[in-house]
Design a protein around this motif. Structure first.
Motif, PDB file in Angstrom:
ATOM      1  N   PRO A  26       0.814   6.958  -0.180  1.00 34.04           N
ATOM      2  CA  PRO A  26      -0.505   7.341   0.322  1.00 34.04           C
ATOM      3  C   PRO A  26      -0.858   8.795   0.068  1.00 34.04           C
ATOM      4  CG  PRO A  26       1.066   7.227   2.128  1.00 34.04           C
ATOM      5  CD  PRO A  26       1.768   6.685   0.911  1.00 34.04           C
ATOM      6  N   ASN A  29       0.853  -1.193   0.000  1.00 41.33           N
ATOM      7  CA  ASN A  29       0.000   0.000   0.000  1.00 41.33           C
ATOM      8  C   ASN A  29       0.887   1.241   0.000  1.00 41.33           C
ATOM      9  OD1 ASN A  29      -3.068  -0.519   0.311  1.00 41.33           O
ATOM     10  ND2 ASN A  29      -2.153  -1.977   1.751  1.00 41.33           N
ATOM     11  N   ILE A  49      -3.991  11.253   1.427  1.00 42.22           N
ATOM     12  CA  ILE A  49      -5.063  11.241   2.414  1.00 42.22           C
ATOM     13  C   ILE A  49      -5.913  12.498   2.295  1.00 42.22           C
ATOM     14  CG2 ILE A  49      -3.651  12.327   4.224  1.00 42.22           C
ATOM     15  CD1 ILE A  49      -5.088  10.446   6.241  1.00 42.22           C
ATOM     16  N   THR A  53      -3.945   4.671  -2.447  1.00 38.01           N
ATOM     17  CA  THR A  53      -2.584   4.163  -2.621  1.00 38.01           C
ATOM     18  C   THR A  53      -2.404   3.583  -4.017  1.00 38.01           C
ATOM     19  OG1 THR A  53      -3.227   2.066  -1.589  1.00 38.01           O
ATOM     20  CG2 THR A  53      -2.173   3.712  -0.177  1.00 38.01           C
ATOM     21  N   ILE A  73      -7.751   7.195   2.325  1.00 41.31           N
ATOM     22  CA  ILE A  73      -6.385   7.098   1.817  1.00 41.31           C
ATOM     23  C   ILE A  73      -6.411   6.354   0.487  1.00 41.31           C
ATOM     24  CG2 ILE A  73      -4.113   6.029   2.117  1.00 41.31           C
ATOM     25  CD1 ILE A  73      -4.285   6.532   5.061  1.00 41.31           C
ATOM     26  N   THR A  98       1.820   1.712   4.311  1.00 39.85           N
ATOM     27  CA  THR A  98       1.462   3.066   4.733  1.00 39.85           C
ATOM     28  C   THR A  98       1.520   3.175   6.255  1.00 39.85           C
ATOM     29  OG1 THR A  98       0.097   3.631   2.814  1.00 39.85           O
ATOM     30  CG2 THR A  98      -0.396   4.758   4.866  1.00 39.85           C
TER      31      THR A  98
END
Length: 543
Positions: free
Chosen positions: A16, A13, A18, A29, A27, A287
């Motif tokens: 990121p 992941n 957000i 990814t 979030i 993440t």
């Protein structure tokens, strides 16, 4: 209240982005060559996250057939403005060598679940794009610039251009607003606006530097004007592990920040947790989250007093540990795949799988590792140690037809236990591996083929305990028994992905695969899939 143990999104992941909408956090990814594109997780407390959607799920939005390993969807940017979600992403068609073919797009949706629009093409001048919504209504597009002429580095800085949503295109001049620091490889830009202590606004620019390896970092800069000049943070890097090789969170970089409703500030960033003395990140780039604070100098700093990422962090919520360690048994009677599963590159799913009669039917296509069309359905490895199991009903006619269980990273890094046949049609189990030490893609065969009867399904299983992988099989009415030696699971990592440093970007998967090199699309039926996390004392940095 107990502290949260990083990462918040374990397993593959990375990159990121957000955003917060009311009390809801999201979030986004990167997914690279795995389809559908972009993972979006949701939380209300920054501790417990659930996958809610992968928005790029049809051919008009994304078709990655032919995209090499670790190409495809890079570094999405998710934002919310004007009553809708905005998602920027790159589809990379080539990454090795001096040229990069990286095409940037925008899709929008009224809610996070969609429907997501067809894409608007933005540009192809570089990757890692993002969209900034200024408070005067104007929108600004930023991406890193790629220069194939530059020596020795090809990263030419961060470009800014206005986006006109009524015209559905970028407008006006392009300006290079930031060239990064001496760490080089500046990418992953995100723009923000925030009032300083004097009430006047600052524009802040957060970037990634140092590549995706062990020198990775989050760089921070600011300006009174959106187009610069930007001055760099007094410490240059607000998050990095590059000078702390023993920190449990390594490769820390590519960040974004968010404020809670009560005014706390958090940075999310990618990280890796290396295992073994060879420092291999089997779970890929994950993440993590850090609490930060704005000081009187109008700069953002990590709250714990150093820019080295903390393993344990205070967040509003408490993680549900039972859910994290829960066994998952996937059945195929519902008519749709569980969200945990992805496949490789193709939007034409009907050509590689179907859910029929309570089973997952894979139609054998190209070889495992194909960049175009292979039938491989898998889920992320999210724990250092786990068990996986399935049952396959498959009756091949010769050695060019195979189906089974795979632990997979890329075309050059996988293990595969397959039901296949000898040239005379006698079924057999064949254990195959492709490893970094054989970069030409040639297979190894760690064990002799095992003849099996030409009737009845076969159970296939594997166990991973840290860097130790063992395959198993069972015929009808039998218990599982091992096949082949203990294998090195740590090769399923970025560090062994078949490229030099900064060249492999995904993570380990486990799942089901089928190939028919005769071209007849012979089907294989899988009854279930089991993923069981295992607590192993040797896993030092398990969540």
């Amino acid at each position: 209240m107990p502290l949260l143990t990083n990462p918040i999104l374990p397993g593959f992941n990375p990159d990121p982005s957000i955003c917060r909408v009311g009390d809801d956090y999201y979030i986004a990814t990167s997914t690279f060559e795995w389809y559908p594109g972009v993972q979006i997780h949701h939380s209300r407390d920054l501790a417990n996250w659930a996958l809610v959607t992968r928005p790029l799920d049809r051919k008009s939005q994304l078709d990655m057939r032919g995209d090499p390993d670790s190409c495809g969807v890079w570094a999405p940017c998710l934002s919310y403005a004007d009553g809708q979600f905005w998602l920027i992403y790159t589809d990379v068609k080539r990454k090795d060598g001096s040229f990069k073919d990286a095409h940037n797009y925008l899709v929008t949706a009224p809610s996070i679940e969609g429907p997501w629009s067809d894409p608007i093409y933005m540009n192809s001048s570089g990757f890692d794009p993002s969209l900034f919504h200024d408070d005067d209504g104007r929108k600004w597009f930023v991406n890193m610039l790629w220069d194939h002429r530059a020596r020795p580095l090809l990263f030419a800085g961060i470009a800014l251009q206005e986006y006109d949503h009524e015209q559905r295109k970028l407008v006006g001049p392009v300006k290079n607003i930031y060239q990064g620091t001496d760490l080089k490889l500046v990418e992953g830009p995100h723009l923000y606006k925030r009032a300083g202590k004097d009430g006047k606004p600052w524009y802040y620019l957060m970037t990634a530097e140092g590549g995706t390896g062990y020198d990775h970092a989050v760089t921070f800069a600011r300006s009174r004007n959106i187009d610069g000049p930007y001055e760099t943070h007094p410490e240059k890097y607000v998050v990095t592990s590059k000078d702390k090789p023993l920190n449990p969170l390594q490769r820390a970089g590519h960040g974004d920040w968010v404020e809670t409703p009560d005014g706390r500030t958090y940075i999310v960033h990618l990280t890796g947790r290396p295992t073994t003395q060879k420092r291999r990140c089997v779970l890929g780039r994950e993440t993590a989250i850090q609490e930060a604070e704005w000081r009187d100098d109008d700069w953002l700093w990590l709250k714990h007093g150093t820019n080295v990422p903390a393993l344990h962090v205070d967040v509003p919520g408490t993680r549900d540990e039972d859910a994290y360690w829960a066994e998952k048994r996937y059945e195929f009677a519902s008519g749709s795949l569980d969200k945990d599963f992805q496949w490789l590159r193709t939007p034409e799913t009907e050509r590689i799988f179907a859910l029929e009669g309570g089973k997952l039917r894979l139609f054998g296509r190209e070889s495992i590792g194909s960049w175009f069309e292979q039938a491989l359905v898998a889920r992320r490895q999210t724990h250092f140690s786990y068990d996986a199991e399935t049952e396959v009903d498959f009756y091949p006619g010769d050695e060019r037809q195979m189906a089974g269980l795979t632990a997979y990273y890329s075309r050059y890094n996988f293990f595969y236990l397959a039901v296949t046949a000898h040239s005379d049609g006698q079924r057999e189990l064949l254990l195959m591996s492709s490893e970094m030490s054989f970069p030409d893609g040639k297979l190894r065969f760690p064990a002799e083929p095992v003849p099996i009867p030409n009737n009845h399904p076969v159970r296939l299983a594997l166990t991973i305990r840290g860097n130790r992988l063992q395959f198993f099989y069972a015929l009808e009415g039998e218990h599982l028994k091992p096949i082949g030696p203990v294998l090195d699971a740590s090769i399923l990592s970025d560090e062994c992905g078949g490229h030099a440093e900064h060249g492999s970007f995904t993570g380990a998967f486990v799942g089901m695969a089928a190939s028919d090199l005769n071209g007849t699309a012979k089907p294989a039926d899988f009854s279930y899939f089991l993923y069981r996390p295992v607590r192993d004392p040797s896993d030092r940095y398990e969540v």
